[in-house]
Design a protein around this motif. Structure first.
Motif, mmCIF file in Angstrom:
data_model
loop_
_atom_site.group_PDB
_atom_site.id
_atom_site.type_symbol
_atom_site.label_atom_id
_atom_site.label_comp_id
_atom_site.label_asym_id
_atom_site.label_seq_id
_atom_site.Cartn_x
_atom_site.Cartn_y
_atom_site.Cartn_z
ATOM 1 N N ASP A 52 0.880 -1.047 0.039
ATOM 2 C CA ASP A 52 0.221 -0.241 0.068
ATOM 3 C C ASP A 52 0.620 0.987 0.092
ATOM 4 O OD1 ASP A 52 -2.159 -1.502 -0.389
ATOM 5 O OD2 ASP A 52 -3.042 -1.232 2.168
ATOM 6 N N ALA A 53 1.903 1.701 1.057
ATOM 7 C CA ALA A 53 2.776 2.715 0.860
ATOM 8 C C ALA A 53 3.218 2.369 -0.288
ATOM 9 C CB ALA A 53 3.946 2.411 2.280
ATOM 10 N N ILE A 54 3.841 1.762 -1.252
ATOM 11 C CA ILE A 54 4.379 2.489 -2.109
ATOM 12 C C ILE A 54 3.413 2.354 -3.665
ATOM 13 C CG2 ILE A 54 5.848 0.972 -4.682
ATOM 14 C CD1 ILE A 54 7.526 -1.153 -1.686
ATOM 15 N N SER A 55 2.122 1.788 -3.368
ATOM 16 C CA SER A 55 1.233 1.800 -4.214
ATOM 17 C C SER A 55 1.200 3.722 -4.654
ATOM 18 C CB SER A 55 0.445 1.139 -3.867
ATOM 19 O OG SER A 55 -0.632 1.555 -4.965
ATOM 20 N N THR A 56 0.915 4.097 -2.781
ATOM 21 C CA THR A 56 0.219 4.750 -2.539
ATOM 22 C C THR A 56 1.816 5.970 -3.124
ATOM 23 O OG1 THR A 56 -0.660 4.679 -0.722
ATOM 24 C CG2 THR A 56 0.126 6.542 -1.080
ATOM 25 N N LEU A 57 1.953 5.862 -3.447
ATOM 26 C CA LEU A 57 3.971 6.811 -3.462
ATOM 27 C C LEU A 57 3.912 7.118 -4.841
ATOM 28 C CD1 LEU A 57 6.458 5.767 -0.657
ATOM 29 C CD2 LEU A 57 4.841 8.361 -1.064
ATOM 30 N N ARG A 58 3.774 5.590 -5.700
ATOM 31 C CA ARG A 58 3.723 5.992 -7.007
ATOM 32 C C ARG A 58 3.811 6.946 -7.512
ATOM 33 N NH1 ARG A 58 2.187 0.914 -7.685
ATOM 34 N NH2 ARG A 58 3.928 -0.313 -7.519
ATOM 35 N N PRO A 59 2.599 7.365 -8.062
ATOM 36 C CA PRO A 59 1.627 8.750 -8.929
ATOM 37 C C PRO A 59 3.138 9.818 -8.649
ATOM 38 C CG PRO A 59 0.023 7.303 -7.919
ATOM 39 C CD PRO A 59 1.223 7.422 -6.958
ATOM 40 N N MET A 60 3.764 9.957 -7.177
ATOM 41 C CA MET A 60 4.334 10.801 -6.990
ATOM 42 C C MET A 60 5.644 10.984 -7.149
ATOM 43 S SD MET A 60 2.639 12.248 -3.066
ATOM 44 C CE MET A 60 2.936 10.413 -2.475
ATOM 45 N N ALA A 61 6.067 9.707 -8.206
ATOM 46 C CA ALA A 61 7.269 8.971 -8.358
ATOM 47 C C ALA A 61 8.338 10.587 -9.261
ATOM 48 C CB ALA A 61 7.864 8.048 -8.464
ATOM 49 N N ALA A 62 7.134 10.268 -9.907
ATOM 50 C CA ALA A 62 8.306 11.097 -11.223
ATOM 51 C C ALA A 62 7.873 12.959 -10.319
ATOM 52 C CB ALA A 62 7.233 11.257 -12.212
ATOM 53 N N ASP A 63 7.210 13.516 -9.395
ATOM 54 C CA ASP A 63 7.551 14.898 -9.306
ATOM 55 C C ASP A 63 8.577 15.426 -8.676
ATOM 56 O OD1 ASP A 63 6.788 16.912 -8.554
ATOM 57 O OD2 ASP A 63 5.487 16.274 -6.673
ATOM 58 N N GLY A 64 10.130 14.329 -8.548
ATOM 59 C CA GLY A 64 10.784 15.033 -7.108
ATOM 60 C C GLY A 64 11.438 13.452 -6.663
ATOM 61 N N GLY A 65 10.896 12.510 -7.120
ATOM 62 C CA GLY A 65 10.949 11.178 -6.042
ATOM 63 C C GLY A 65 10.212 10.733 -4.539
ATOM 64 N N VAL A 66 10.351 9.985 -4.906
ATOM 65 C CA VAL A 66 8.758 9.099 -3.218
ATOM 66 C C VAL A 66 10.834 8.429 -2.318
ATOM 67 C CG1 VAL A 66 7.686 9.711 -4.073
ATOM 68 C CG2 VAL A 66 8.402 8.048 -4.708
ATOM 69 N N GLN A 67 10.464 8.712 -1.077
ATOM 70 C CA GLN A 67 10.726 7.774 -0.256
ATOM 71 C C GLN A 67 10.321 7.209 0.938
ATOM 72 O OE1 GLN A 67 15.443 7.879 2.020
ATOM 73 N NE2 GLN A 67 14.372 9.594 2.384
ATOM 74 N N LEU A 68 10.565 6.012 1.216
ATOM 75 C CA LEU A 68 9.602 4.492 1.968
ATOM 76 C C LEU A 68 10.248 4.952 3.600
ATOM 77 C CD1 LEU A 68 7.095 3.218 3.467
ATOM 78 C CD2 LEU A 68 8.301 1.254 2.162
ATOM 79 N N ILE A 69 10.721 5.124 4.530
ATOM 80 C CA ILE A 69 11.116 5.247 5.514
ATOM 81 C C ILE A 69 10.869 3.797 6.301
ATOM 82 C CG2 ILE A 69 12.769 5.952 7.541
ATOM 83 C CD1 ILE A 69 12.151 8.702 6.351
ATOM 84 N N VAL A 70 11.876 3.188 6.848
ATOM 85 C CA VAL A 70 11.439 1.799 7.329
ATOM 86 C C VAL A 70 11.640 1.943 8.522
ATOM 87 C CG1 VAL A 70 11.613 -0.747 7.891
ATOM 88 C CG2 VAL A 70 11.002 -0.048 5.141
ATOM 89 N N PRO A 71 11.231 2.191 9.845
ATOM 90 C CA PRO A 71 11.844 3.257 11.724
ATOM 91 C C PRO A 71 12.114 1.266 12.094
ATOM 92 C CG PRO A 71 9.366 3.070 11.127
ATOM 93 C CD PRO A 71 9.672 2.594 9.494
ATOM 94 N N PRO A 72 12.885 2.026 13.465
ATOM 95 C CA PRO A 72 13.677 0.530 13.719
ATOM 96 C C PRO A 72 12.078 -0.245 14.467
ATOM 97 C CG PRO A 72 14.287 2.864 14.991
ATOM 98 C CD PRO A 72 13.255 3.490 14.012
ATOM 99 N N GLY A 73 12.087 -1.763 14.556
ATOM 100 C CA GLY A 73 11.340 -2.329 14.644
ATOM 101 C C GLY A 73 11.936 -3.531 13.973
ATOM 102 N N LYS A 74 10.771 -4.848 14.255
ATOM 103 C CA LYS A 74 10.579 -6.587 12.993
ATOM 104 C C LYS A 74 9.856 -5.941 12.176
ATOM 105 C CE LYS A 74 13.289 -8.975 16.614
ATOM 106 N NZ LYS A 74 14.352 -9.210 17.308
ATOM 107 N N TRP A 75 9.956 -6.123 11.314
ATOM 108 C CA TRP A 75 8.291 -5.706 10.706
ATOM 109 C C TRP A 75 8.686 -6.692 9.152
ATOM 110 C CZ3 TRP A 75 6.117 -0.963 11.370
ATOM 111 C CH2 TRP A 75 6.967 -0.363 12.579
ATOM 112 N N LEU A 76 7.729 -8.084 10.063
ATOM 113 C CA LEU A 76 7.635 -9.580 9.166
ATOM 114 C C LEU A 76 6.282 -8.754 7.970
ATOM 115 C CD1 LEU A 76 7.682 -11.903 8.891
ATOM 116 C CD2 LEU A 76 4.977 -12.619 9.878
ATOM 117 N N THR A 77 7.196 -9.435 6.539
ATOM 118 C CA THR A 77 6.382 -8.908 5.286
ATOM 119 C C THR A 77 6.778 -10.604 4.045
ATOM 120 O OG1 THR A 77 6.807 -7.610 3.551
ATOM 121 C CG2 THR A 77 8.508 -7.832 4.675
ATOM 122 N N GLY A 78 6.010 -10.527 3.313
ATOM 123 C CA GLY A 78 6.652 -10.830 2.528
ATOM 124 C C GLY A 78 6.852 -10.552 0.888
ATOM 125 N N SER A 79 6.443 -10.655 -0.064
ATOM 126 C CA SER A 79 7.167 -10.358 -1.740
ATOM 127 C C SER A 79 6.672 -8.591 -1.768
ATOM 128 C CB SER A 79 7.131 -10.825 -2.592
ATOM 129 O OG SER A 79 7.619 -10.650 -3.088
#
Length: 404
Positions: free
Chosen positions: A78-105
């Protein structure tokens, strides 16, 4: 080939001697280490991961929970899908803060930075349903573990421009034990394990300042890419873990690998370009590759392997300032009848080795094939190999050089 060896198996040590290796074998011409000009990349790599991004978000804004138990696959997607439309306008960054983040692909996007903060760990899910099934790579014709498709890598991306995975030494933990046990017991009969990071058909890719541990299989696999930097990466896996290659540039042009530390159950660096008739058909070489300041520990494999899947060709490779400790071989060239392709214009110098089985190893009969359709007339060519300033101590066998 100027070679210094100190070993319990040699009673007399000379400070320097010259080795001229000649192969009178089909498809393998003379290999001579003197008077060969070192290959130079045709273009320089100037791309930096420190570009500012105009838009940014924190993973927790999308409902992620860093308890190491809650699945955050949807949050990443969801985070990447939300950021994607703004990517061409100066780029986007997703920050993963401290913690243990279980995820699939999950898939990345262009003009994007995944920033993993210190104290943050991405935990790869061991639930197979969280990994989409994808088609084999066209230059392989099948999965590397088994005939058929593959599980998508934990972090994937295709047809991207300007993509960065970095941090201040955050961690990506593949939790590979589940996959290793199933693989060793023959559990993957028709599908291939996921890799940690695989970027396909992309340009301006950087992976830096992260730690990767316990990948299910290969760790970093850029394939069909241009302008790739892998820098300041630590890769750790048990030395008996199956196929946990460190960094595998595959049919890539203009790649820099530097300042990395790898402990692996397989080759620390494995340079590839496709498998037998499939790689010959795609014909995308790995070229203009620089590997420098690498430290490697791999008792059962090579510091740098060229092949064995090299059917699209490997050329213009420079390897410098390498430290190998308790590693099976330094630079291993792996080919076979049916591969076709070539390994040529390889320049390596200033390699320090301690406790090695082999210093030089060439295998011309690495007879693993994707299927029975390989061409017995497709012979690989190995030429213009230049090794110098190589110091080894506690060596079992100085050289094992096998033609076709």
């Amino acid at each position: 080939m100027e070679l210094f060896i100190r070993s319990k198996h040699f009673k007399m040590i000379r400070p320097s001697f010259i080795i001229l290796v000649v192969f009178a074998l089909s498809g393998i011409p003379v290999i001579e280490s003197r008077h060969r000009p070192s290959p130079k990349p045709k273009t320089s790599i100037e791309y930096s991961a420190l570009n500012c991004r105009k838009h940014r978000a924190v993973l927790t804004e999308f409902g992620a929970v860093g308890d190491g138990k809650t699945s955050n696959t949807k949050a990443f997607r969801d985070a990447i899908s939300t950021l994607r439309p703004m990517a061409a306008d100066g780029g986007v960054q997703l920050i993963v803060p401290p913690g243990k983040w279980l995820t699939g692909s999950f898939n990345l996007t262009s003009h994007f930075t995944l920033f993993i903060q210190k104290g943050a760990t991405l935990l790869a899910s061991q639930d197979e349903s969280e990994y989409p099934v994808v088609a084999p790579l066209p230059s392989y014709g099948r999965g590397r573990d088994a005939p058929g498709p593959r599980f998508a890598s934990l972090i994937s991306g295709s047809n991207l421009t300007d993509v960065i995975i970095t941090g201040n030494n955050g961690t990506i933990d593949g939790q590979g034990k589940y996959w290793w046990v199933k693989f060793k017991s023959g559990g993957f009969k028709s599908i291939t394990r996921p890799y940690l990071i695989e970027i396909i058909f992309s340009q301006n890719v950087q992976i830096s300042d992260v730690t990767l541990i316990d990948s299910p299989s290969w760790n970093i696999h850029p394939v069909y890419c241009e302008n790739v930097i892998v820098k300041g990466v630590t890769i750790l896996a048990p030395i008996d873990s199956p196929n946990t290659d460190g960094i595998d540039p595959d049919s890539c042009t203009n790649t820099l690998i530097e300042d990395c530390y790898v402990v692996s159950g397989d080759d620390c660096i494995a340079v590839k370009s496709g498998w037998d008739q499939y790689g010959i058909k795609i014909a995308m070489p790995t070229q203009q590759l620089s590997i420098r300041r690498l430290t490697c520990i791999s008792p059962d494999s090579a510091g740098v392997a060229l092949g064995s899947e090299m059917s699209g060709g490997i050329k213009d490779v420079r390897i410098e300032d390498i430290t190998l400790i308790q590693t099976q071989s330094a630079i291993r060239i792996k080919t076979a009848v049916g591969r076709g392709g070539y390994v040529k214009d390889i320049f390596a110098r200033r390699i320090t080795m301690k406790t090695m089985k082999y210093v030089f190893w060439m295998s011309g009969a690495y007879n693993q094939h994707p299927d029975d359709k390989w061409d017995p007339k497709a012979l690989p060519v190995v030429q213009n190999i230049n090794y110098r300033d190589m110091m080894a101590e506690n060596v079992t066998i100085a050289a094992r050089l096998e033609g076709i």
